[in-house]
Motif scaffolding. Structure first.
Motif, PDB file in Angstrom:
ATOM      1  N   ASP A 215       0.830  -1.202   0.000  1.00 16.15           N
ATOM      2  CA  ASP A 215       0.000   0.000   0.000  1.00 16.15           C
ATOM      3  C   ASP A 215       0.865   1.254   0.000  1.00 16.15           C
ATOM      4  OD1 ASP A 215      -2.433   1.354   0.033  1.00 16.15           O
ATOM      5  OD2 ASP A 215      -2.380   1.569   2.201  1.00 16.15           O
ATOM      6  N   ARG A 216       1.946   1.229   0.773  1.00 17.50           N
ATOM      7  CA  ARG A 216       2.836   2.388   0.846  1.00 17.50           C
ATOM      8  C   ARG A 216       3.488   2.658  -0.508  1.00 17.50           C
ATOM      9  NH1 ARG A 216       8.262   3.388   2.158  1.00 17.50           N
ATOM     10  NH2 ARG A 216       8.692   1.177   2.507  1.00 17.50           N
ATOM     11  N   PHE A 217       4.021   1.611  -1.131  1.00 19.30           N
ATOM     12  CA  PHE A 217       4.701   1.797  -2.411  1.00 19.30           C
ATOM     13  C   PHE A 217       3.721   2.162  -3.520  1.00 19.30           C
ATOM     14  CE2 PHE A 217       8.256  -0.531  -0.468  1.00 19.30           C
ATOM     15  CZ  PHE A 217       9.314   0.248  -0.906  1.00 19.30           C
ATOM     16  N   MET A 218       2.618   1.418  -3.610  1.00 21.57           N
ATOM     17  CA  MET A 218       1.655   1.665  -4.687  1.00 21.57           C
ATOM     18  C   MET A 218       1.018   3.040  -4.539  1.00 21.57           C
ATOM     19  SD  MET A 218       1.546  -1.146  -6.617  1.00 21.57           S
ATOM     20  CE  MET A 218      -0.063  -1.424  -7.321  1.00 21.57           C
ATOM     21  N   GLY A 219       0.607   3.377  -3.301  1.00 17.40           N
ATOM     22  CA  GLY A 219      -0.026   4.674  -3.100  1.00 17.40           C
ATOM     23  C   GLY A 219       0.905   5.827  -3.392  1.00 17.40           C
ATOM     24  N   VAL A 343       2.694  -0.920 -13.265  1.00 17.72           N
ATOM     25  CA  VAL A 343       3.073  -1.312 -11.900  1.00 17.72           C
ATOM     26  C   VAL A 343       4.541  -1.692 -11.793  1.00 17.72           C
ATOM     27  CG1 VAL A 343       0.728  -2.126 -11.436  1.00 17.72           C
ATOM     28  CG2 VAL A 343       2.443  -3.749 -12.274  1.00 17.72           C
ATOM     29  N   ALA A 344       5.320  -1.511 -12.863  1.00 18.13           N
ATOM     30  CA  ALA A 344       6.710  -1.985 -12.871  1.00 18.13           C
ATOM     31  C   ALA A 344       7.534  -1.378 -11.749  1.00 18.13           C
ATOM     32  CB  ALA A 344       7.350  -1.670 -14.230  1.00 18.13           C
ATOM     33  N   ILE A 345       7.474  -0.054 -11.574  1.00 16.64           N
ATOM     34  CA  ILE A 345       8.331   0.617 -10.593  1.00 16.64           C
ATOM     35  C   ILE A 345       7.970   0.226  -9.160  1.00 16.64           C
ATOM     36  CG2 ILE A 345       9.264   2.813  -9.833  1.00 16.64           C
ATOM     37  CD1 ILE A 345       9.904   2.011 -12.721  1.00 16.64           C
ATOM     38  N   PRO A 346       6.689   0.343  -8.721  1.00 15.39           N
ATOM     39  CA  PRO A 346       6.397  -0.053  -7.329  1.00 15.39           C
ATOM     40  C   PRO A 346       6.637  -1.535  -7.063  1.00 15.39           C
ATOM     41  CG  PRO A 346       4.369   0.432  -8.527  1.00 15.39           C
ATOM     42  CD  PRO A 346       5.491   0.897  -9.389  1.00 15.39           C
ATOM     43  N   PHE A 347       6.342  -2.406  -8.035  1.00 12.95           N
ATOM     44  CA  PHE A 347       6.587  -3.827  -7.842  1.00 12.95           C
ATOM     45  C   PHE A 347       8.075  -4.119  -7.695  1.00 12.95           C
ATOM     46  CE2 PHE A 347       2.634  -6.286  -9.484  1.00 12.95           C
ATOM     47  CZ  PHE A 347       1.852  -5.590  -8.580  1.00 12.95           C
ATOM     48  N   THR A 348       8.896  -3.449  -8.509  1.00 14.61           N
ATOM     49  CA  THR A 348      10.346  -3.658  -8.420  1.00 14.61           C
ATOM     50  C   THR A 348      10.880  -3.182  -7.077  1.00 14.61           C
ATOM     51  OG1 THR A 348      10.575  -3.393 -10.822  1.00 14.61           O
ATOM     52  CG2 THR A 348      12.562  -3.126  -9.504  1.00 14.61           C
TER      53      THR A 348
END
Length: 376
Positions: A215-219, A343-348
Motif C-alpha cells: 500500500d505504501r509503495f503503490m499509493g 506497476v513496474a516501478i512499485p513492484f520492483t
C-alpha cells in the motif's frame, strides 16, 4: 545450525509460493484485456481513496464522500475540456491546412525531398493517404460531431449499435470503468478487510506487513507519478506552444500522459520530428535548427523531471537508477503486458525491499550460528 533452517516444510512452502506467483502472473497476462476496465477503475479509486477517507470523516457517510469526489472530478474534467478542446480542435484544423499545403505546394514538396531521401518520401506517400488525413483534420468539428452522434443514438439506438460496433465497445468500456469506479471507491475499506480475512491466521501478521508495504509503495507511486505526469505534460505544452510547433499543446499533453510509464514519453520523438519538418516548411527555418529546439525542449523537461520533480514529488523511496527503471519496465511489461508497464516501478521497489529483508534475516541466522565477528 543454519543448514537445518531450511527444512523440507519450508522448502515446500517456498516452492508453492513461487508456483502460485507464477500462476497469478500467467493468469493476469492471459486475462489482461478483460481485467483492464477493473484495473483502470481500481487505479483511479486507489489514487482518490485518501481524499474520500478525509471527506468521510467530515460528512460521516462514505457514499456522500464518493459522490462529492466524483462530482468534483467531473467538474475539473469538464472545465479542462472547455479550455483545451477548442484549442486542440483549432490546432488540428491548422495541421490539416499545413498537410494539405505540403501535398499540393510544389516548393514544399521539393524541400521535403531535401529532408528525406527520395525513396523514403515516396514510400511514406504511398503508405499514408495524406490528402484524406488533411481533409479530415480540416473538417473536424468536435461539438457538431458529438451533437450529431447523440441525436442519432437516442432515437435509433439499435440501428447505431448494429452499424457502429467499435463506438459501442468504447462507450460500454467507459461505462463499465465508471461503474467499477463507483463500487470500488465505496467498498474500498471492505475490499481491504476482505482480502486480509482470506489469509490464514498463522500468516496474518506477515500478510498485514506485506499489505502495508504494498500500500505504501503503490499509493506513493501512483499518486506522485500522476502529479509528475501532469506537470510534465504542462511543461511540454508550454515549450511546444511557445515554439509554435503544430499541435503543440495537444502533443505536449499527450507526451505528459505517456509519462505515467517512466521514459515512455521519449517514444514520441519520431512524431515530434515529423511535426518539426512541417514547422520548418511553414516558417522557412532550416530543419536542423527546428530539430535542435525540439531536442532542447525534451532535454530541459527531462532534466526538470529527473532532478527536480521526481526527487521532490516521489521522493527517495522509488529512487531507482534509469537503467533499473528501463529494465523493470521491460520485464514487467513482458510478464503482464500494459498492466505491467504501470506497476513496474512499485513492484520492483517492493521486490528489492523484501530481498533486503531476506538477506538481513539470513545474516542474522548466520550470526546466531557462528557468533558475532571478532573485533580487530
Amino acid at each position: 545450525m543454519l543448514r537445518n533452517a531450511w527444512t523440507l516444510d519450508r522448502v515446500m512452502r517456498v516452492v508453492l509460493i513461487a508456483a502460485a506467483i507464477t500462476l497469478v502472473i500467467l493468469l493476469v497476462n492471459y486475462l489482461q484485456g478483460v481485467l483492464f476496465p477493473f484495473f483502470a477503475a481500481f487505479l483511479m479509486a486507489y489514487i482518490a481513496d485518501p481524499l474520500v477517507n478525509k471527506l468521510q470523516t467530515k460528512v460521516k457517510h462514505r457514499i456522500v464522500a464518493v459522490i462529492i469526489v466524483l462530482l468534483g472530478a467531473c467538474c475539473l474534467l469538464g472545465l479542462a475540456a472547455l479550455i483545451f478542446i477548442p484549442q486542440v480542435i483549432d490546432e488540428i484544423h491548422y495541421l490539416g491546412f499545413l498537410l494539405s499545403k505540403m501535398i499540393t505546394d510544389s516548393s514544399w514538396m521539393s524541400r521535403v525531398e531535401d529532408f528525406l531521401p527520395g525513396d523514403l518520401w515516396e514510400t511514406i506517400k504511398e503508405q499514408v493517404s495524406w490528402q484524406q488525413v488533411a481533409e479530415t483534420a480540416q473538417s473536424l468539428d468536435f461539438w457538431n460531431t458529438a451533437q450529431g452522434a447523440l441525436s442519432k443514438i437516442l432515437p435509433g439506438a439499435w440501428g447505431v449499435i448494429s452499424k457502429t460496433t467499435s463506438v459501442l465497445f468504447w462507450f460500454s468500456t467507459a461505462a463499465l470503468i465508471f461503474m467499477y469506479l463507483v463500487f470500488i471507491m465505496y467498498d474500498m475499506p471492505k475490499l481491504r478487510a476482505g482480502m486480509l480475512s482470506m489469509i490464514p491466521r498463522r500468516y496474518k501478521r506477515v500478510a498485514s506487513e506485506f499489505a502495508s508495504e504494498t500500500d505504501r509503495f503503490m499509493g506513493t507511486y501512483f499518486r506522485s507519478q500522476s502529479l509528475v505526469a501532469l506537470m510534465v505534460g504542462v511543461l511540454y505544452s508550454i515549450g511546444f506552444g511557445i515554439m509554435g510547433l503544430p499541435m503543440g499543446v495537444a502533443f505536449g499533453l499527450f507526451s505528459g500522459a505517456l509519462n505515467m510509464v517512466p521514459y515512455l514519453q521519449l517514444t514520441t520523438i519520431p512524431l515530434a520530428l515529423v511535426l518539426a519538418i512541417i514547422y520548418a516548411l511553414n516558417t522557412g527555418m532550416p530543419f536542423w535548427e527546428v530539430a535542435l529546439i525540439v531536442a532542447a525542449i525534451y532535454l530541459v523537461v527531462q532534466i526538470i523531471e529527473d532532478f527536480l520533480l521526481v526527487p521532490k514529488v516521489i521522493g527517495k523511496s522509488m529512487n531507482l537508477p534509469p537503467v533499473g527503471i528501463l529494465l523493470s519496465v521491460s520485464i514487467w511489461g513482458k510478464l503482464l503486458g500494459f498492466l505491467g508497464l504501470l506497476v513496474a516501478i512499485p513492484f520492483t521497489c517492493l521486490c528489492l525491499v523484501y530481498m533486503r529483508k531476506i538477506q538481513k534475516r539470513a545474516d542474522d541466522l548466520a550470526e546466531k550460528e557462528v557468533g558475532p565477528a571478532p573485533e580487530a
